[in-house]
Design a protein around this motif. Structure first.
Motif, PDB file in Angstrom:
ATOM      1  N   ILE A 111       0.940  -1.059  -0.093  1.00 58.05           N
ATOM      2  CA  ILE A 111       0.086  -0.061   0.107  1.00 58.05           C
ATOM      3  C   ILE A 111       0.759   1.275  -0.052  1.00 58.05           C
ATOM      4  N   GLN A 112       2.025   1.350   0.687  1.00 60.50           N
ATOM      5  CA  GLN A 112       2.939   2.253   0.706  1.00 60.50           C
ATOM      6  C   GLN A 112       3.341   2.654  -0.582  1.00 60.50           C
ATOM      7  N   GLU A 113       3.823   1.630  -1.221  1.00 64.62           N
ATOM      8  CA  GLU A 113       4.591   2.008  -2.714  1.00 64.62           C
ATOM      9  C   GLU A 113       3.225   2.337  -3.515  1.00 64.62           C
ATOM     10  N   GLN A 114       2.048   2.086  -3.519  1.00 62.24           N
ATOM     11  CA  GLN A 114       0.874   2.561  -4.352  1.00 62.24           C
ATOM     12  C   GLN A 114       0.683   3.797  -4.061  1.00 62.24           C
ATOM     13  N   ILE A 115       0.789   4.137  -2.644  1.00 61.83           N
ATOM     14  CA  ILE A 115       0.464   5.705  -2.286  1.00 61.83           C
ATOM     15  C   ILE A 115       1.473   6.598  -2.702  1.00 61.83           C
ATOM     16  N   LEU A 116       2.877   6.265  -2.590  1.00 57.99           N
ATOM     17  CA  LEU A 116       4.023   6.939  -3.153  1.00 57.99           C
ATOM     18  C   LEU A 116       3.957   7.272  -4.564  1.00 57.99           C
ATOM     19  N   ASN A 117       3.449   6.129  -5.255  1.00 56.78           N
ATOM     20  CA  ASN A 117       3.481   6.317  -6.967  1.00 56.78           C
ATOM     21  C   ASN A 117       1.898   6.854  -7.467  1.00 56.78           C
ATOM     22  N   ASN A 118       1.224   7.388  -6.319  1.00 54.42           N
ATOM     23  CA  ASN A 118      -0.253   7.819  -6.807  1.00 54.42           C
ATOM     24  C   ASN A 118      -0.990   6.939  -7.601  1.00 54.42           C
ATOM     25  N   GLU A 119      -0.851   5.803  -7.298  1.00 56.14           N
ATOM     26  CA  GLU A 119      -1.635   4.733  -7.693  1.00 56.14           C
ATOM     27  C   GLU A 119      -3.131   4.296  -6.877  1.00 56.14           C
ATOM     28  N   ILE A 120      -2.884   4.922  -6.033  1.00 58.35           N
ATOM     29  CA  ILE A 120      -4.321   4.282  -5.250  1.00 58.35           C
ATOM     30  C   ILE A 120      -5.202   5.659  -4.291  1.00 58.35           C
ATOM     31  N   ASP A 121      -6.298   5.278  -4.305  1.00 55.27           N
ATOM     32  CA  ASP A 121      -7.135   6.390  -3.611  1.00 55.27           C
ATOM     33  C   ASP A 121      -7.734   5.785  -2.050  1.00 55.27           C
ATOM     34  N   LEU A 122      -8.449   6.381  -1.475  1.00 56.51           N
ATOM     35  CA  LEU A 122      -8.982   5.981  -0.236  1.00 56.51           C
ATOM     36  C   LEU A 122      -9.897   4.659  -0.336  1.00 56.51           C
ATOM     37  N   LYS A 123     -10.514   4.833  -1.516  1.00 53.48           N
ATOM     38  CA  LYS A 123     -11.494   3.598  -1.688  1.00 53.48           C
ATOM     39  C   LYS A 123     -10.726   2.496  -2.076  1.00 53.48           C
ATOM     40  N   GLY A 124      -9.707   2.600  -2.832  1.00 55.87           N
ATOM     41  CA  GLY A 124      -8.734   1.455  -3.257  1.00 55.87           C
ATOM     42  C   GLY A 124      -8.062   0.893  -2.176  1.00 55.87           C
ATOM     43  N   ILE A 125      -7.575   1.817  -0.987  1.00 57.04           N
ATOM     44  CA  ILE A 125      -7.421   1.368   0.197  1.00 57.04           C
ATOM     45  C   ILE A 125      -8.314   0.313   0.773  1.00 57.04           C
ATOM     46  N   CYS A 126      -9.415   0.649   1.005  1.00 54.28           N
ATOM     47  CA  CYS A 126     -10.765  -0.140   1.651  1.00 54.28           C
ATOM     48  C   CYS A 126     -10.798  -1.186   0.872  1.00 54.28           C
ATOM     49  N   MET A 127     -10.962  -1.144  -0.673  1.00 55.07           N
ATOM     50  CA  MET A 127     -10.903  -2.530  -1.250  1.00 55.07           C
ATOM     51  C   MET A 127      -9.766  -3.540  -0.888  1.00 55.07           C
ATOM     52  N   ILE A 128      -8.643  -2.996  -0.848  1.00 51.40           N
ATOM     53  CA  ILE A 128      -7.426  -4.093  -0.416  1.00 51.40           C
ATOM     54  C   ILE A 128      -7.764  -4.651   0.783  1.00 51.40           C
TER      55      ILE A 128
END
Ligand code: SME
Length: 158
Positions: A12-29
């Motif tokens: 998740i950290q990598e995806q946040i740093l790369n702007n590849e995820i939003d809060l809904k995406g975090i909920c989904m994971i």
């Protein structure tokens, strides 16, 4: 569990740093990877109205789109600013039922520069499912989120 908390946090950290995820995406994971995370969502503080307002979430539709400070588990965390682990929701007097399937709940505060701005709320269909590892994982995750304002500023009141 399909993956460990540290692997999940790194991913998740990598995806946040790369702007590849939003809060809904975090909920989904979280909902997909952790079997005891059955409803996963964010609430944000509206200090003027003294309510929490719902943000992105995954899971059953909830009536609790606004929660007054002090009400329910979420409202208590809005006041205390401390992680609240509830092993058995039916043993709580001050609890707002979202789904009859929910047996336990954890609410982790989200701080930005020492200001309480919201929280991550997770319900479980299992009784007593949360360990110290869940607490550490979710607090670390909220810390990561806090350092990326692009993820949440749009949910904060004007
Ligand atoms: N159970 C929460 C209300 C929110 S729902 O779980 C989505 C509470 O007692 O604050």
């Amino acid at each position: 569990m399909k993956t460990t908390f540290s692997t999940l946090l790194n991913s998740i950290q990598e995806q946040i740093l790369n702007n590849e995820i939003d809060l809904k995406g975090i909920c989904m994971i979280l909902n997909k990877e952790v079997p005891h995370y059955n409803w996963v969502g964010f609430y944000f503080m509206n200090d003027k109205k003294r309510i929490l307002e719902i943000g992105p979430y995954i899971g059953a539709k909830t009536d609790h789109t606004e929660i007054a400070f002090g009400k329910g588990i979420c409202g208590q965390v809005a006041v205390s600013g401390k992680t609240f682990v509830v092993d058995d929701v039916y043993a709580q007097d001050n609890y707002l039922a979202c789904s009859i399937q929910t047996k336990a709940e954890i609410v982790v505060p989200l701080f930005s520069n020492d200001i309480l701005i919201g929280q991550l709320d997770i319900d479980s269909h299992e009784k007593d499912p949360y360990s110290e590892e869940d607490v550490n994982f979710l607090e670390s995750l909220c810390n990561l989120i806090a350092h990326k304002p692009e993820l949440y500023t749009k949910y904060l009141p004007e």
